[in-house]
Design a protein around this motif. Structure first.
Motif, PDB file in Angstrom:
ATOM      1  N   ILE A   9      -8.174  -1.693 -12.990  1.00 21.53           N
ATOM      2  CA  ILE A   9      -8.353  -0.416 -12.318  1.00 21.53           C
ATOM      3  C   ILE A   9      -9.558  -0.493 -11.392  1.00 21.53           C
ATOM      4  CG2 ILE A   9      -8.842   2.041 -12.637  1.00 21.53           C
ATOM      5  CD1 ILE A   9      -7.353   1.825 -15.328  1.00 21.53           C
ATOM      6  N   ILE A  10      -9.355  -0.066 -10.162  1.00 19.77           N
ATOM      7  CA  ILE A  10     -10.456   0.029  -9.207  1.00 19.77           C
ATOM      8  C   ILE A  10     -10.541   1.480  -8.744  1.00 19.77           C
ATOM      9  CG2 ILE A  10     -10.310  -2.376  -8.455  1.00 19.77           C
ATOM     10  CD1 ILE A  10      -8.901  -1.377  -5.940  1.00 19.77           C
ATOM     11  N   VAL A  11     -11.687   1.837  -8.239  1.00 18.75           N
ATOM     12  CA  VAL A  11     -11.902   3.193  -7.751  1.00 18.75           C
ATOM     13  C   VAL A  11     -12.084   3.123  -6.247  1.00 18.75           C
ATOM     14  CG1 VAL A  11     -13.412   5.217  -7.857  1.00 18.75           C
ATOM     15  CG2 VAL A  11     -12.963   3.895  -9.925  1.00 18.75           C
ATOM     16  N   CYS A  12     -11.333   3.909  -5.525  1.00 24.40           N
ATOM     17  CA  CYS A  12     -11.419   3.953  -4.067  1.00 24.40           C
ATOM     18  C   CYS A  12     -12.801   4.466  -3.666  1.00 24.40           C
ATOM     19  CB  CYS A  12     -10.333   4.863  -3.499  1.00 24.40           C
ATOM     20  SG  CYS A  12     -10.416   5.047  -1.706  1.00 24.40           S
ATOM     21  N   LYS A  17     -10.483   8.097  -6.239  1.00 21.71           N
ATOM     22  CA  LYS A  17      -9.332   8.072  -7.146  1.00 21.71           C
ATOM     23  C   LYS A  17      -9.183   6.670  -7.722  1.00 21.71           C
ATOM     24  CE  LYS A  17      -7.198  12.064  -5.706  1.00 21.71           C
ATOM     25  NZ  LYS A  17      -6.207  12.972  -5.970  1.00 21.71           N
ATOM     26  N   GLU A  18      -8.650   6.603  -8.935  1.00 21.76           N
ATOM     27  CA  GLU A  18      -8.413   5.319  -9.585  1.00 21.76           C
ATOM     28  C   GLU A  18      -7.092   4.731  -9.110  1.00 21.76           C
ATOM     29  OE1 GLU A  18      -8.639   5.737 -13.820  1.00 21.76           O
ATOM     30  OE2 GLU A  18     -10.833   5.810 -13.781  1.00 21.76           O
ATOM     31  N   LEU A  19      -7.123   3.431  -8.845  1.00 18.84           N
ATOM     32  CA  LEU A  19      -5.924   2.707  -8.412  1.00 18.84           C
ATOM     33  C   LEU A  19      -5.681   1.582  -9.400  1.00 18.84           C
ATOM     34  CD1 LEU A  19      -7.050   2.178  -4.717  1.00 18.84           C
ATOM     35  CD2 LEU A  19      -5.786   4.112  -5.598  1.00 18.84           C
ATOM     36  N   ILE A  20      -4.449   1.407  -9.825  1.00 16.87           N
ATOM     37  CA  ILE A  20      -4.113   0.288 -10.699  1.00 16.87           C
ATOM     38  C   ILE A  20      -3.774  -0.892  -9.792  1.00 16.87           C
ATOM     39  CG2 ILE A  20      -2.563  -0.570 -12.479  1.00 16.87           C
ATOM     40  CD1 ILE A  20      -2.225   2.359 -13.386  1.00 16.87           C
ATOM     41  N   LEU A  21      -4.588  -1.918  -9.884  1.00 17.56           N
ATOM     42  CA  LEU A  21      -4.487  -3.052  -8.968  1.00 17.56           C
ATOM     43  C   LEU A  21      -3.130  -3.742  -9.020  1.00 17.56           C
ATOM     44  CD1 LEU A  21      -6.216  -4.434  -6.868  1.00 17.56           C
ATOM     45  CD2 LEU A  21      -7.015  -5.986  -8.615  1.00 17.56           C
ATOM     46  N   ASN A  22      -2.495  -3.806 -10.180  1.00 21.57           N
ATOM     47  CA  ASN A  22      -1.192  -4.467 -10.291  1.00 21.57           C
ATOM     48  C   ASN A  22      -0.119  -3.763  -9.466  1.00 21.57           C
ATOM     49  OD1 ASN A  22      -2.899  -5.291 -12.340  1.00 21.57           O
ATOM     50  ND2 ASN A  22      -1.272  -5.576 -13.810  1.00 21.57           N
ATOM     51  N   GLU A  23      -0.309  -2.492  -9.232  1.00 18.49           N
ATOM     52  CA  GLU A  23       0.725  -1.708  -8.551  1.00 18.49           C
ATOM     53  C   GLU A  23       0.463  -1.531  -7.058  1.00 18.49           C
ATOM     54  OE1 GLU A  23       1.066   1.956 -10.684  1.00 18.49           O
ATOM     55  OE2 GLU A  23       1.521   0.940 -12.556  1.00 18.49           O
ATOM     56  N   ILE A  24      -0.646  -2.017  -6.600  1.00 18.39           N
ATOM     57  CA  ILE A  24      -0.972  -1.845  -5.185  1.00 18.39           C
ATOM     58  C   ILE A  24      -0.132  -2.802  -4.359  1.00 18.39           C
ATOM     59  CG2 ILE A  24      -2.785  -2.126  -3.451  1.00 18.39           C
ATOM     60  CD1 ILE A  24      -4.746  -1.173  -5.572  1.00 18.39           C
ATOM     61  N   ASN A  25       0.413  -2.294  -3.316  1.00 13.39           N
ATOM     62  CA  ASN A  25       1.255  -3.089  -2.442  1.00 13.39           C
ATOM     63  C   ASN A  25       0.391  -3.832  -1.420  1.00 13.39           C
ATOM     64  OD1 ASN A  25       3.425  -4.101  -1.052  1.00 13.39           O
ATOM     65  ND2 ASN A  25       3.856  -2.208   0.026  1.00 13.39           N
ATOM     66  N   VAL A  26       0.266  -5.130  -1.607  1.00 13.83           N
ATOM     67  CA  VAL A  26      -0.477  -5.940  -0.638  1.00 13.83           C
ATOM     68  C   VAL A  26       0.394  -6.099   0.592  1.00 13.83           C
ATOM     69  CG1 VAL A  26      -1.497  -8.198  -0.178  1.00 13.83           C
ATOM     70  CG2 VAL A  26      -1.790  -7.135  -2.419  1.00 13.83           C
ATOM     71  N   TYR A  48      -3.760   7.349  -1.648  1.00 12.87           N
ATOM     72  CA  TYR A  48      -4.184   8.747  -1.578  1.00 12.87           C
ATOM     73  C   TYR A  48      -4.838   9.084  -0.240  1.00 12.87           C
ATOM     74  CZ  TYR A  48      -3.381   8.203  -6.556  1.00 12.87           C
ATOM     75  OH  TYR A  48      -2.808   7.921  -7.762  1.00 12.87           O
ATOM     76  N   CYS A  49      -5.835   8.291   0.156  1.00 14.86           N
ATOM     77  CA  CYS A  49      -6.576   8.617   1.384  1.00 14.86           C
ATOM     78  C   CYS A  49      -6.288   7.659   2.533  1.00 14.86           C
ATOM     79  CB  CYS A  49      -8.074   8.657   1.101  1.00 14.86           C
ATOM     80  SG  CYS A  49      -8.788   7.033   0.750  1.00 14.86           S
ATOM     81  N   LYS A  50      -5.505   6.622   2.262  1.00 19.10           N
ATOM     82  CA  LYS A  50      -5.082   5.633   3.270  1.00 19.10           C
ATOM     83  C   LYS A  50      -6.212   4.712   3.745  1.00 19.10           C
ATOM     84  CE  LYS A  50      -0.984   7.419   3.203  1.00 19.10           C
ATOM     85  NZ  LYS A  50      -0.207   7.067   2.052  1.00 19.10           N
TER      86      LYS A  50
END
Length: 128
Positions: A9-12, A17-26, A48-50
């Motif tokens: 989990i990383i925080v923008c 907001k918290e982002l789950i790194l495994n689900e982020i679309n590279v 969330y904020c682009k």
């Protein structure tokens, strides 16, 4: 035994907001810098904020260095099984040297483009 994947989990930085790194679309895109220089940008974007988070910035020199590195790796594969240990050792040293050169170039690009990348109307631009 089933292994559970850890969630990273990383925080923008922008919206917190918290982002789950495994689900982020590279993603990969061409980015315009100073309205004339083009770089290839590998990145992920906060859903969330682009906000754009660069992973890798690649220019023409980067791809030249990568091609040279891969060419040397191919030469190693070609001589595999021939018993020519001297040549294999020399090529292996070359691979490490070329990999180091590529990493240094990547660091140089990160410093050069340390500003912000934004997405406007589907076009990625760099703001110093």
């Amino acid at each position: 035994m089933i292994k559970k994947k850890q969630k990273h989990i990383i925080v923008c930085d922008e919206c917190k907001k918290e982002l789950i790194l495994n689900e982020i679309n590279v993603q990969e895109a061409t980015a315009w810098v100073n309205n004339h220089t083009i770089v290839n940008l590998v990145y992920f974007m906060c859903p969330y904020c682009k906000r754009i988070y660069p992973i890798s910035i690649q220019d023409a020199r980067y791809f030249d260095l990568l091609y040279d590195l891969n060419n040397t790796k191919y030469k190693i594969k070609k001589i595999n099984g021939t018993g020519d240990l001297q040549k294999a050792e020399a090529l292996n040293k070359m691979v490490f040297k070329k990999l180091n050169r590529l990493k240094k170039h990547e660091e140089k690009l990160k410093k050069k483009f340390s500003g912000t990348f934004i997405c406007e109307e589907g076009i990625i631009k760099y703001l110093p």
